[in-house]
Each structure stands twice: as C-alpha cells, then as structure tokens.
Design an enzyme around this catalytic site. Structure first.
Site, mmCIF file in Angstrom:
data_model
loop_
_atom_site.group_PDB
_atom_site.id
_atom_site.type_symbol
_atom_site.label_atom_id
_atom_site.label_comp_id
_atom_site.label_asym_id
_atom_site.label_seq_id
_atom_site.Cartn_x
_atom_site.Cartn_y
_atom_site.Cartn_z
ATOM 1 N N SER A 1 -42.941 123.030 3.773
ATOM 2 C CA SER A 1 -42.298 123.853 4.709
ATOM 3 C C SER A 1 -43.355 125.055 5.536
ATOM 4 C CB SER A 1 -41.371 124.482 4.163
ATOM 5 O OG SER A 1 -39.988 125.459 4.883
ATOM 6 N N ASN A 2 -42.884 125.806 6.360
ATOM 7 C CA ASN A 2 -44.501 127.122 6.710
ATOM 8 C C ASN A 2 -43.638 128.249 6.953
ATOM 9 O OD1 ASN A 2 -42.734 127.727 8.876
ATOM 10 N ND2 ASN A 2 -42.582 125.378 8.788
ATOM 11 N N ARG A 3 -45.125 129.043 7.180
ATOM 12 C CA ARG A 3 -44.814 130.548 7.144
ATOM 13 C C ARG A 3 -43.520 131.301 8.099
ATOM 14 N NH1 ARG A 3 -48.424 131.910 3.302
ATOM 15 N NH2 ARG A 3 -50.401 130.560 3.692
#
Ligand code: CTP
Length: 416
Positions: A214-216
C-alpha cells in the site's frame, strides 16, 4: 506564474470592516493592513465609541478611503446603503456586547448597525469583551440568534483581558478572522449542475492473506474535495480506498480495496460524471500472484516478490471520455513541475494538481497541503501551505475557471 499567496480569494474583493468601541480596536488596524495586503479593497465604518480608542485617520491612511463614522453627516452620501450593497463581505472586528445586542434585535441607531440591515452579503462578527460579559445569558442568546440567521460569529479566545483577568473574551486571532472571511467568500451552489466522481485514499494489493502493498495516502485531500463539491451543490460519488476517515455526509460512498476494484468502480460511474477528480494514490505495481496461504519464512535468507504494473486508471478513463473534465494529482519527490506536465499530457488531463510530497507540513497524512495547479491551456498557479479543505475549494474554482474559458472559446469558434 503567480507567487505563493496564502489567501488568494481576497484579491479584488470589496469588504466593509466595521469597528466598534473595544480596547481591541488597535487589532483592527493590523487586520485592515492584512486584508488590503491580500488585495481586498476595504471600506471602514467606525462607531463613535471606536473613534475614542483609535482615530479614523489611522484607518483612512491604511485603507486609502474616507472612514464612515456618522449616519447623518452630509459627506457620507448614504454610505450606509451604498457600501454594504456593493460589498462581498462585511466584517465587524472587534464587536462589543452592545453591538451584538443591536445586531440581534435589529436596532439601527448608528452607521454600522444600519449597514447590517441593508446588506445581503455574508457577515462575519468577531466579538471582544470581558469574560463575564461573553458568558452572560443575554449575550449568549444574542449570539445564538445571529448564528441562527446565518451570521458567522467567531468565538473569542481565552487569555489575559484588559481587566487583568484571564478568561474567554480576546478578539479571535487574525488568522481565524481571515479564514472565516475566506470561507464566507467561497461561492455557494456554483457546482449544482455538476456530477463529480472523486477517488481518494490508497489501494491495498494483497501478497497473501495477511500482507499487502500500500502507500501513505490518508485520503484527506480526496475527502476534502468531495466535501467541497457537495457544499457547492454538486452530486458527488466518492470512490475510496481504505482510510480512517468518516465520509462527508450527503456524498455517495463506494468503498474499494484494490486498484482493480477502484478501476471497476470508477469505470462504472464514469458515464454519469461531468467531472472526475483522481486524488487516490493508486498502486503502480501489483503482486503478480497472490498466495492463498500465508507465506512462510522457512529460514530463507532473502525473499523476492514478482510485481506487475497496474493499469493506469486515469489513462483508461481518458481513453473512454465523452465530455468529462479530467483532473489528476501528481505526487512527486523531485522535478515537480516537469513530472506534473508529463502526466498532464501523457494521461490526457484537463488539469493536474502537483504535490511535492516531501515538503514539510504538506502531503500524505497532513491536514495541510501546498500545490501547483497546471492546466491543459498552459495556466500555472502556485498555492502556499493551506488546509486541505480550503485547497479543495481552490481546485474546484480552478476547474470552474477552466471550463468557463473552454466554453467561451468554443462559443467564439461557433460564432466565427
Ligand atoms: N493514477 C491512476 N492509476 C494508477 C496510478 C495513478 O489513475 N495506476 C492516477 C492518480 O490517481 C493521480 C495520477 O494518476 O491522479 C498520478 O499519480 P502518481 O502516483 O503521481 O503518478 P503515476 O502515474 O503513478 O506515475 P509515477 O508513479 O511514475 O510518478
């Protein structure tokens, strides 16, 4: 290119600044400087008691215009009617308890209280008084009445007062007054004809039943855009990846997890939309295979995962567009403008919001953001650090301006 302006919506606005008789009048001088510094033209109206604290001359010099103080003076030329009629917003700072009472019941015995009855523009009142006065039931009742009528009454702040006591009664900080004015100036219902499809948040791509890539992204920017578009009268569908946020009321929410689900949801709603704003941080790489069972270490010194490129949703939508306006984001850590320009052209967008995600206090997870907006027609405009909700309105206004320009150009071509 325009420079960093924290409050661009004040440029060219006509404001009336009403000043009443409180010790905090000196703060109105600084407020006036800030408002004019932001590009607003400000007409000042003072009550007689206010003139006992600071002379009208101070305000005249700083506003570059005659200060209105008296309802009955010949030179006032019916200013109590003409000024509020032309104003974009009327601000009263500081406002005394006496002024709140007059405003609540509609007394019009001086130039400022008369203006309140003649104006139809947004009114922002910033009270300042002793703490016991602010909490007195009469004042509480007047504030409630004014708020119920749509007047923005800012709560005063707690701190040392002129009486030497510490209580809630200090004039709201200038930044809060500015923010309230800016918010009041945002047009309402100018998006009522629009159907807006917004994406927000990250996607999650499973590696196995317990792990994912995933990412931030927090989703805050996309949610703020959905909220702003709804406030401006649009119908809104928000396609969101997993976030910790509460969706804005009055918005249809489609929750998704993976890039594939996000693409499906967006494609499904795309024919309905007039404007699509892709604020989501979609995965670029997906695990080629998903393990059915949890992957085991089994003493391996290293582990490699094969990834494949995810389909670019914006490019996909761009290829199927009929008349939709397409807006993308560019999350960059270097060469902000050139990367953003490449994405604007490469993905066939009308407008891109370029976002340096390494900038302190902005980007992923933050409540604020600082961006550059670039359009297909070559416009480029920079926005300094500001709350994402306010920036959302700036983005909508930029889209609106682009659409109006496009429409005007098309009409001109038809006439030729
Ligand atoms: N986007 C998309 N589909 C993807 C990846 C991104 O539609 N698979 C959209 C994003 O929602 C954003 C824009 O494309 O509006 C740019 O996303 P960004 O992450 O900045 O760039 P990428 O296109 O992913 O390119 P790169 O990672 O190489 O910078």
């Amino acid at each position: 290119m325009e420079v960093d302006r924290p409050n661009p919506t004040l440029r060219g606005k006509r404001l009336v600044l009403g000043v009443t008789g409180s010790i905090a009048v000196y703060k109105a001088v600084s407020l006036l400087r800030t408002l004019t510094g932001e590009g607003a033209s400000v007409a000042v109206a003072m009550t007689q008691s206010a003139t006992k604290f600071v002379t009208p001359l101070t305000f005249e010099v700083l506003s570059g215009a005659r200060v209105t103080t008296d309802l009955f003076e010949a030179h006032e030329e019916m200013k109590h009617l003409s000024l509020p009629e032309q104003a974009d917003a009327l601000i009263v700072a500081p406002a005394t308890a006496n002024f709140l009472a007059k405003a609540a019941v509609g007394l019009a015995d001086d130039v400022l209280s008369t203006m309140l009855l003649t104006t139809r523009c947004p009114v922002i009142i910033a009270p300042a008084m002793d703490g016991d006065m602010w909490t007195h039931p009469t004042v509480v009742e007047h504030v409630r009445t004014l708020r119920a009528r749509g007047v923005v009454v800012l709560d005063p702040e707690e701190g040392p007062l002129a009486s030497g006591r510490i209580a809630q009664g200090r004039l709201a900080a200038e930044a809060r007054i500015l923010e309230a004015v800016q918010t009041a100036l945002v047009p309402h219902n100018d998006w009522r004809e629009q159907r807006v499809l917004v994406s927000a948040g990250p996607t999650q791509e499973a590696i196995d039943p317990v792990r994912f890539i995933s990412n931030r992204s927090s989703g805050k920017m996309g949610y703020a855009i959905a909220d702003a578009a709804r406030d401006r009268g649009a119908q809104v569908v928000l396609v969101t990846g997993p976030t910790a946020l509460t969706p804005p009321p009055g918005v249809e929410v489609v929750s998704v997890t993976t890039a594939k689900e996000m693409a499906d949801a967006l494609c499904q709603h795309f024919p309905w939309a007039t404007v699509v704003i892709m604020a989501a941080a979609v995965a670029d790489f997906l695990p080629k295979d998903q393990a059915v069972q949890k992957l085991k270490k089994r003493g391996q010194p290293a582990f490699s995962l094969e990834l494949e490129t995810a389909p670019d949703i914006l490019a996909m939508l761009s290829a199927q567009r009929t008349s939709q306006v397409l807006v993308g984001f560019a999350a960059e850590t270097e060469d902000l403008i050139s990367h953003a320009k490449d994405k604007l052209v490469g993905k066939g967008l009308d407008l891109i919001v370029a976002n340096d995600v390494t900038r302190e206090g902005a980007g992923f997870g933050s409540d604020n953001n600082a961006v550059v907006i670039l359009t297909r027609t070559g416009q480029q405009k920079e926005f300094g650090l500001m709350p994402k909700r306010r920036l959302a309105d700036e983005i909508l206004t930029a889209v609106q301006t682009l659409c109006v320009t496009q429409h005007t150009q098309r009409s001109a071509t038809v006439v030729e």
